[in-house]
Write an enzyme that holds these catalytic residues in place. Sequence first.
Site, PDB file in Angstrom:
ATOM      1  N   LYS A  35     109.772  77.350  89.002  1.00 12.98           N
ATOM      2  CA  LYS A  35     109.609  77.101  88.024  1.00 12.98           C
ATOM      3  C   LYS A  35     109.148  79.011  87.250  1.00 12.98           C
ATOM      4  CE  LYS A  35     107.105  72.828  88.602  1.00 12.98           C
ATOM      5  NZ  LYS A  35     106.544  72.759  89.794  1.00 12.98           N
TER       6      LYS A  35
ATOM      7  N   TYR B 107     106.799  76.664  80.634  1.00 13.49           N
ATOM      8  CA  TYR B 107     106.947  76.646  81.883  1.00 13.49           C
ATOM      9  C   TYR B 107     108.912  76.292  81.742  1.00 13.49           C
ATOM     10  CZ  TYR B 107     105.591  72.279  82.751  1.00 13.49           C
ATOM     11  OH  TYR B 107     105.194  70.557  82.869  1.00 13.49           O
TER      12      TYR B 107
ATOM     13  N   ASP C 270      94.308  63.675  89.565  1.00 11.36           N
ATOM     14  CA  ASP C 270      94.536  64.993  90.431  1.00 11.36           C
ATOM     15  C   ASP C 270      93.504  64.623  91.152  1.00 11.36           C
ATOM     16  OD1 ASP C 270      96.935  65.583  89.792  1.00 11.36           O
ATOM     17  OD2 ASP C 270      95.640  66.775  87.800  1.00 11.36           O
TER      18      ASP C 270
ATOM     19  N   HIS D 269     100.641  70.590  91.787  1.00 12.58           N
ATOM     20  CA  HIS D 269     101.807  69.392  91.661  1.00 12.58           C
ATOM     21  C   HIS D 269     102.509  69.706  92.360  1.00 12.58           C
ATOM     22  CE1 HIS D 269      99.649  68.670  87.869  1.00 12.58           C
ATOM     23  NE2 HIS D 269      99.155  67.440  89.144  1.00 12.58           N
TER      24      HIS D 269
END
Length: 185
Positions: A73, A133, A172, A64
């Site tokens: 991130k 995260y 996905d 992603h």
Amino acid sequence: MGKITVETCEIEGLKVITPAVFGDARGYFMETYNYNDFKEAGIDQVFVQDNQSASKKGVLRGLHFQKEFPQDKLVRVVSGEVFDVAVDLRKGSRTFGKWFGVLLSAENKKQFFIPKNFAHGFLVLSDYAEFAYKCTDFYHPNDEGGILYNDPDIGVEWPIPGGMELIMSEKDTKWGGIKEFATKM
């Protein structure tokens, strides 16, 4: 510094961070994030959102990225073990389309810093994993992009054990490859 160890990767910008862990008979203590230590290590970001997900063995999330509102991130595993992957999508980068993977686990306590304009994904290797995260921009649901996890032009070497059935979201399984992404840049 001394509270974290930072390893640079062969792809510029990616960093694997190992915190100092202080343990005794009662358990352990560690700082998972300290702005001053991270700034000294060259990670001078302001994180605005924390996320956490739980997944079972065989779940593969990714690859992603955010199109108009990219995020840095800082990812880690709270429980279990995952193989975490970042793919360079930076326009003009000498490592465009290259990937790097790292094993993140509750046991090794490593963290992975992924700068803006990288695709990101992970595969759960343990029976269960909790993944946390920090992000430098807020989530924008209409800004999601993705690249197929098994695109042969990228060649991610996912450590999929024999007999493991992958569990993925429908979206996905339908992303395009890096060549398709590159034509839209």
